[in-house]
Scaffold this motif. Structure first.
Motif, PDB file in Angstrom:
ATOM      1  N   ALA A  30       0.844  -1.191   0.000  1.00 13.59           N
ATOM      2  CA  ALA A  30       0.000   0.000   0.000  1.00 13.59           C
ATOM      3  C   ALA A  30       0.878   1.239   0.000  1.00 13.59           C
ATOM      4  O   ALA A  30       2.079   1.174   0.260  1.00 13.59           O
ATOM      5  N   ALA A  33      -0.888   7.406   2.548  1.00 18.87           N
ATOM      6  CA  ALA A  33      -1.762   8.517   2.157  1.00 18.87           C
ATOM      7  C   ALA A  33      -1.622   9.680   3.123  1.00 18.87           C
ATOM      8  O   ALA A  33      -1.679  10.850   2.721  1.00 18.87           O
ATOM      9  N   GLU A  34      -1.447   9.353   4.405  1.00 21.15           N
ATOM     10  CA  GLU A  34      -1.352  10.385   5.436  1.00 21.15           C
ATOM     11  C   GLU A  34      -0.567   9.841   6.614  1.00 21.15           C
ATOM     12  O   GLU A  34      -0.744   8.689   7.012  1.00 21.15           O
ATOM     13  N   LEU A  41      -2.068   6.323   7.651  1.00 17.96           N
ATOM     14  CA  LEU A  41      -3.168   5.879   6.810  1.00 17.96           C
ATOM     15  C   LEU A  41      -2.594   5.452   5.473  1.00 17.96           C
ATOM     16  O   LEU A  41      -1.863   6.211   4.829  1.00 17.96           O
ATOM     17  N   LEU A  42      -2.928   4.224   5.066  1.00 19.84           N
ATOM     18  CA  LEU A  42      -2.415   3.666   3.824  1.00 19.84           C
ATOM     19  C   LEU A  42      -3.540   3.509   2.814  1.00 19.84           C
ATOM     20  O   LEU A  42      -4.688   3.238   3.186  1.00 19.84           O
ATOM     21  N   TYR A  43      -3.187   3.643   1.531  1.00 21.43           N
ATOM     22  CA  TYR A  43      -4.156   3.551   0.440  1.00 21.43           C
ATOM     23  C   TYR A  43      -3.832   2.377  -0.468  1.00 21.43           C
ATOM     24  O   TYR A  43      -2.673   2.159  -0.818  1.00 21.43           O
ATOM     25  N   GLN A  64     -11.185  -0.135  -3.951  1.00 19.75           N
ATOM     26  CA  GLN A  64     -10.062   0.554  -3.312  1.00 19.75           C
ATOM     27  C   GLN A  64     -10.309   0.599  -1.812  1.00 19.75           C
ATOM     28  O   GLN A  64     -11.418   0.341  -1.356  1.00 19.75           O
ATOM     29  N   TYR A  66      -8.675   2.092   2.311  1.00 17.45           N
ATOM     30  CA  TYR A  66      -7.749   2.763   3.217  1.00 17.45           C
ATOM     31  C   TYR A  66      -7.676   1.926   4.485  1.00 17.45           C
ATOM     32  O   TYR A  66      -8.668   1.340   4.914  1.00 17.45           O
ATOM     33  N   ALA A  68      -5.907   2.325   8.480  1.00 16.09           N
ATOM     34  CA  ALA A  68      -5.138   3.102   9.457  1.00 16.09           C
ATOM     35  C   ALA A  68      -4.509   2.152  10.464  1.00 16.09           C
ATOM     36  O   ALA A  68      -5.154   1.216  10.939  1.00 16.09           O
ATOM     37  N   GLY A  78     -10.177   0.511   8.255  1.00 15.83           N
ATOM     38  CA  GLY A  78     -10.632   1.668   7.515  1.00 15.83           C
ATOM     39  C   GLY A  78     -11.643   1.277   6.457  1.00 15.83           C
ATOM     40  O   GLY A  78     -12.071   0.121   6.379  1.00 15.83           O
ATOM     41  N   ASN A  85     -15.717   6.513  -4.781  1.00 17.91           N
ATOM     42  CA  ASN A  85     -15.392   6.836  -3.381  1.00 17.91           C
ATOM     43  C   ASN A  85     -16.566   6.688  -2.422  1.00 17.91           C
ATOM     44  O   ASN A  85     -16.582   7.291  -1.357  1.00 17.91           O
ATOM     45  N   PRO A 162     -10.131   7.151  10.404  1.00 18.70           N
ATOM     46  CA  PRO A 162     -10.573   7.670   9.102  1.00 18.70           C
ATOM     47  C   PRO A 162     -12.022   7.324   8.756  1.00 18.70           C
ATOM     48  O   PRO A 162     -12.371   7.161   7.588  1.00 18.70           O
TER      49      PRO A 162
END
Length: 176
Positions: A30, A33-34, A41-43, A64, A66, A68, A78, A85, A162
């Protein structure tokens, strides 16, 4: 406990291990992301590969997501999202606190999971698998895993990061 120290855009390998065998259970890659103090936080984009070592399967995921990871918590998770989205579901793993290493996060999977629909209705799953392993886990792990079940549901109910606002229930995702 070591704090996460990652940069947005960095690629990481996520590993969940089985205890007491110290055997890799599943893994995937991953992108950060943040990064926050005590959390990351991974995407995962549509089509990312999920490698389930225990089942001998690799799948391309059709949505998709996310996830955390928190430095001091016995869970990670997440939202899973569609291409627009829209939240499909939240998936929370009950685990030992993660170990943050260069290009890698790993922890022991403690069998228990909490799945929450887009409307924030949650269900605890795999309790029988957890109970079968209780005699093998250190006492502190058992106590912390059981506490984490309520912590996750509070996390969702209070819409902590998240977690997104509740939306229309789209049912449960198919999982391997």
């Amino acid at each position: 406990m070591k704090e996460p120290n990652y940069t947005p855009g960095e690629r990481l390998r996520l590993e969940f291990w089985k205890y007491p065998e110290h055997r890799l259970h599943y893994w995937w890659e991953a992108e950060v992301a943040e990064a926050r103090e005590g959390a990351v936080l991974l995407y995962m984009p549509i089509g990312f590969e999920f490698h389930h070592q225990s089942k001998g399967k690799t799948v391309q995921v059709d949505h998709q997501g996310y996830i955390a990871f928190f430095a001091d918590r016995w869970y990670s998770g997440g939202p899973d999202l569609d291409a627009q989205n829209q939240v499909l579901e939240y998936y929370w793993n009950i685990q030992t606190p993660p170990l943050f290493e260069p290009r890698r996060i790993w922890q022991y999977d403690l069998e228990l999971d909490v799945r929450c629909k887009a409307d924030h209705t949650c269900a605890v799953v795999d309790q029988d698998e957890f109970e079968a392993k209780v005699p093998l886990y250190p006492h502190e792990w058992v106590k912390s895993a059981r506490s984490a079940l309520e912590e996750v549901q509070t996390h969702v109910r209070e819409r902590r990061w998240p977690v997104l606002p509740p939306s229309k229930d789209l049912g449960w995702l198919e999982r391997i």
